[in-house]
Design an enzyme around this catalytic site. Structure first.
Site, PDB file in Angstrom:
ATOM      1  N   HIS A  58       0.894  -1.119  -0.265  1.00  0.00           N
ATOM      2  CA  HIS A  58       0.362  -0.207   0.180  1.00  0.00           C
ATOM      3  C   HIS A  58       0.529   1.334  -0.234  1.00  0.00           C
ATOM      4  O   HIS A  58       0.462   2.599   0.466  1.00  0.00           O
ATOM      5  CB  HIS A  58      -0.868  -0.132   1.188  1.00  0.00           C
ATOM      6  CG  HIS A  58      -2.539   0.304   0.296  1.00  0.00           C
ATOM      7  ND1 HIS A  58      -3.403   0.086   0.300  1.00  0.00           N
ATOM      8  CD2 HIS A  58      -2.710   1.416   1.479  1.00  0.00           C
ATOM      9  CE1 HIS A  58      -4.227   1.212  -0.094  1.00  0.00           C
ATOM     10  NE2 HIS A  58      -3.847   2.176   0.402  1.00  0.00           N
TER      11      HIS A  58
ATOM     12  N   ASP B  64      -7.168   3.799   9.146  1.00  0.00           N
ATOM     13  CA  ASP B  64      -8.301   3.947   8.776  1.00  0.00           C
ATOM     14  C   ASP B  64      -8.872   2.756   7.925  1.00  0.00           C
ATOM     15  O   ASP B  64     -10.191   2.122   7.871  1.00  0.00           O
ATOM     16  CB  ASP B  64      -8.779   5.073   7.262  1.00  0.00           C
ATOM     17  CG  ASP B  64      -8.576   6.105   8.238  1.00  0.00           C
ATOM     18  OD1 ASP B  64      -9.230   6.137   9.180  1.00  0.00           O
ATOM     19  OD2 ASP B  64      -8.381   7.874   7.998  1.00  0.00           O
TER      20      ASP B  64
ATOM     21  N   GLU C 168     -12.027  12.343  13.403  1.00  0.00           N
ATOM     22  CA  GLU C 168     -11.801  12.588  12.494  1.00  0.00           C
ATOM     23  C   GLU C 168     -12.582  13.985  11.259  1.00  0.00           C
ATOM     24  O   GLU C 168     -13.639  14.479  11.595  1.00  0.00           O
ATOM     25  CB  GLU C 168     -11.545  11.721  11.838  1.00  0.00           C
ATOM     26  CG  GLU C 168     -10.831  10.053  11.453  1.00  0.00           C
ATOM     27  CD  GLU C 168      -9.945   9.370  10.617  1.00  0.00           C
ATOM     28  OE1 GLU C 168     -10.591   9.250   9.441  1.00  0.00           O
ATOM     29  OE2 GLU C 168      -9.588   8.387  10.898  1.00  0.00           O
TER      30      GLU C 168
END
Length: 523
Positions: free
Chosen positions: A92, A155, A266
């Site tokens: 990622h 997340d 957030e």
């Protein structure tokens, strides 16, 4: 010397000759004793960013940490070798940080995915032992079987444990529990010299803190002991909307100042209809919020959204709905746009999976992602917001802009992670993480368009990291060692000293572009 080990070293020697040959004749899997090297795979030169494509000469899919140790130990003792090694978790990365041009990529997902849960008798004494290549979603599923879960998350959960611990690991729980690297009790690390070391804050502590947030420069994390807490059955998930940036940030700072009541905070910026839709895919409630976006992109109005969550342990002494009501009275959101839903703890933590499914259905997942992540001091957040909006066209922006506060004292200064300087002011206890999570839709953004987006990203990063704003990049890849030195600032000498101690030949993590490969003085 053990005969099997001798044979292994001889076989690795032949591999190194192959790797160093200008002919580059490694084209098929090869068995070198216990180390089974493969030809380059479709993933070994590919990451989520799809911006950098550096191909290795070979791929190692180890079955145990011992195999990683054998490889790195031999490389560190080879006077002629200039081979580098990168560990690849879930792939990622954004800018090729887990790639190794003409080197060796170690695919960590080949290690047995082991997860062992230990429930302590006292609060704060439960933990999980997890292999470095395991994914956080796997740890979540296993720990929930015992009514437990890690305290701090990212997340997106389909990332490797070793990968996020090598960077930081942040999400909406960071203000309360710190990043993931602040919730680790012990590590198993294979250093650049091939040494297998178990380390903790009290045992081989220099390596422990070096590896946490160390960008893979000092060793490869093969096991981590993660602190666990009781997991709530349900979560109250709330969203509130704003049309004023200062009010938006003031309310975020209000929420992070209530850690006894609030468990997650957030926020994000809404630039257009697409960003509103993409941010609401996972929220299981009909949002009757229809902001008026200027389709011409001139003098456009920007909206903002705070989302926060409260863990619901479903005990009679706590009325979560009443807690939400009391918190909302202290906030200054648009009065008619406050929404809440109750979801399972698993669904809340795994919420981005739904966004991934949506993006895949639209062909926007396996595309270039010129993302930019920054830690911005509180004193510079307003100026940074203006800088960002000056370099974004709201009419064609596809993606999400995250922005939410973190607290400096939740980070361990001994780790290798880099934060903005506090400036000596009390208010600088607060800093913001800003994530410009953009997707380059190939249907509307071809090669020249992507190059333009990358130029804009560099421009924003350059101005933001200037002392006037004082930001620091997160998940960065800088093009020169001088820029890395500026990035680490007063911590550079410590970073260099740790490198000399644990990976003196700079074998590890070449994709970060921090240290050039050096040679051994003797074989």
């Amino acid at each position: 010397m053990d005969f099997a080990l001798f044979c292994t070293r001889v076989n690795i020697l032949f591999l190194l000759i192959a790797l160093c040959s200008p002919c580059k004749f490694i084209q098929s899997p090869m068995d070198f004793g216990p180390l089974n090297f493969h030809q380059t795979t479709d993933t070994s030169s590919l990451d989520f960013g799809r911006i950098v494509f550096d191909s290795p000469s070979a791929v190692l899919r180890p079955q145990s940490p011992k195999e990683i140790s054998l490889l790195l130990g031999f490389l560190s003792a080879s006077s002629f070798s200039k081979v580098t090694v990168a560990a690849r978790g879930a792939g990622h990365s954004i800018d090729g940080q887990a790639q190794a041009l003409d080197g060796i990529v170690i695919e960590m997902d080949s290690l047995p995915s082991t997860i062992s849960i230990h429930r302590g008798r006292e609060s704060g004494s439960s933990y999980a032992d997890v292999s470095g290549g395991a994914l956080w979603i796997e740890l979540l599923r296993e720990s929930l079987r015992f009514g437990l879960a890690p305290r701090s998350w990212t997340d997106y959960l389909y990332l490797s444990v070793g990968g996020t611990l090598s960077n930081g690991g942040i999400s909406g729980q960071t203000f309360k529990h710190g990043p993931q690297i602040s919730n680790v009790l012990q590590l198993d690390v294979v250093t650049g010299k091939g040494e297998q070391v178990t380390c903790s804050p009290t045992e081989s502590s220099e390596l422990f803190f070096a590896a946490l947030g160390g960008l893979g420069q000092f060793g490869i994390i093969t096991r981590a002991r993660i602190l666990l807490q009781d997991a709530p059955p349900k979560v109250k998930w709330v969203r509130a909307f704003y049309d004023d940036f200062e009010t938006f940030t003031e309310d975020q700072e209000l929420l992070v100042a209530m850690p006894d009541a609030v468990d997650y905070v957030e926020g994000f910026i809404l630039l257009n209809e697409q960003s509103l839709h993409s941010s609401s895919v996972a929220f299981p409630s009909h949002l009757e919020f229809t902001p008026e976006f200027d389709s011409n992109g001139s003098n456009y109005r920007v909206y903002h959204c705070i989302e926060f969550a409260i863990h619901d342990y479903q005990v009679e002494s706590t009325d979560v709905e009443q807690v939400v009501t009391e918190i909302s009275r202290k906030m200054s959101h648009i009065p008619s746009h406050f929404y809440s839903v109750e979801v399972s703890y698993f669904d809340f933590l795994n919420r981005v999976r739904m966004e991934e499914v949506s993006l895949r259905s639209r062909g926007l997942w396996e595309v270039a992602h010129p993302w930019l992540n920054l830690f911005v001091p509180k004193s510079g957040i307003r100026e940074f917001k203006d800088l960002l909006l000056d370099n974004i066209s709201p009419t064609d922006f596809e993606g999400l802009v995250l922005i939410y506060p973190l607290l400096r004292d939740k980070w361990d200064a001994n780790s290798s992670a880099v934060l903005p300087d506090g400036g000596g002011r009390a208010e600088e206890q607060v800093m913001y993480i800003v994530g410009v999570l953009r997707s380059a839709n190939p249907a509307t953004c071809a090669a020249q368009c992507l190059r333009d987006l990358l130029r804009r990203r560099r421009r924003v990063a350059k101005v933001a990291t200037d002392p006037r704003i004082g930001a620091k990049q997160y998940l960065a890849r800088h093009p020169s060692q001088g820029q890395w030195q500026d990035h680490f600032g007063r911590h550079w000498d410590r970073f260099v000293a740790r490198k000399a101690q644990f990976d003196p030949l700079s074998i590890l993590a070449p994709g970060q572009g921090i240290f050039p490969r050096t040679y051994a003085s003797s074989s």
